[in-house]
Structures are given as C-alpha cells and as structure tokens.
Motif scaffolding. Structure first.
Motif, PDB file in Angstrom:
ATOM      1  N   ALA A   4       0.854  -1.188   0.000  1.00 47.58           N
ATOM      2  CA  ALA A   4       0.000   0.000   0.000  1.00 47.58           C
ATOM      3  C   ALA A   4       0.892   1.240   0.000  1.00 47.58           C
ATOM      4  N   LYS A  11      -1.393   4.822   6.400  1.00 43.29           N
ATOM      5  CA  LYS A  11      -1.712   4.109   5.159  1.00 43.29           C
ATOM      6  C   LYS A  11      -2.701   4.964   4.369  1.00 43.29           C
ATOM      7  N   THR A  15      -5.052  -1.720  -0.101  1.00 41.62           N
ATOM      8  CA  THR A  15      -3.980  -2.697  -0.231  1.00 41.62           C
ATOM      9  C   THR A  15      -4.095  -3.374  -1.595  1.00 41.62           C
ATOM     10  N   ALA A  59      -3.365  -6.820   4.690  1.00 40.65           N
ATOM     11  CA  ALA A  59      -4.671  -6.314   4.263  1.00 40.65           C
ATOM     12  C   ALA A  59      -5.553  -6.142   5.500  1.00 40.65           C
ATOM     13  N   PRO A  65      -6.912  -7.653  -1.626  1.00 41.56           N
ATOM     14  CA  PRO A  65      -6.029  -6.880  -2.506  1.00 41.56           C
ATOM     15  C   PRO A  65      -6.292  -7.127  -3.990  1.00 41.56           C
TER      16      PRO A  65
END
Length: 86
Positions: A4, A11, A15, A59, A65
């Motif tokens: 990511a 973040k 992801t 994740a 993802p």
C-alpha cells in the motif's frame, strides 16, 4: 505480501497484491516523478513525491487486494470510455 501507499506511518491507499500495482496507482495519481539516473544508468528512475512510500503491509480485515486491483482497473477503463464519448 500485499502493498500500500504510506505517508509517514499513515496508510493512504487500499492494499494491492503487488508493489507494481501501487506504483501504477501512484503514477496515475500524479505522485511519481522521474529524476535523473545515478551512476550512468541509461534511464531516469522513479521516485514518489513528498514523503510517500510504498511498503508491504497486511490487508485490513475483509479487504481483498486482488479485488482492489480489479476495481481500480475497472474504474480506469470506465473513465477512458467516458472520455472517448466526450
């Protein structure tokens, strides 16, 4: 291991399955700059603007993802379709 986009420890993106997927997303978002190569290499190298970085991560619970990557591609394809009609 999924990846990511981060800034400091935050973040910033969903992801994605590979580091290349996040580079592609960052590039399409205008966050990537080409700079002169070092050591006589023939091509420029890519760097992320500001303090952004791409890191491996887990994740989130319930996050897929691979689905994030498919959704991003579908959204890009849809935007290209709309531009073609304009």
């Amino acid at each position: 291991m999924p990846y990511a986009l981060f800034c400091d420890d935050a973040k910033l993106s969903k992801t994605y399955p590979t580091e290349a997927d996040v580079w592609k997303l960052a590039s399409e978002s205008g966050l990537v700059t080409d700079v002169e190569s070092k050591g006589g290499q023939p091509t420029p190298r890519r760097v992320l603007d500001n303090d952004y970085e791409i890191r491996p991560c887990q994740a989130e619970a319930g996050e897929c993802p691979e689905k994030n990557e498919r959704d991003a591609q579908e959204q890009k394809d849809f935007q290209l379709l709309l531009r073609g009609r304009g």
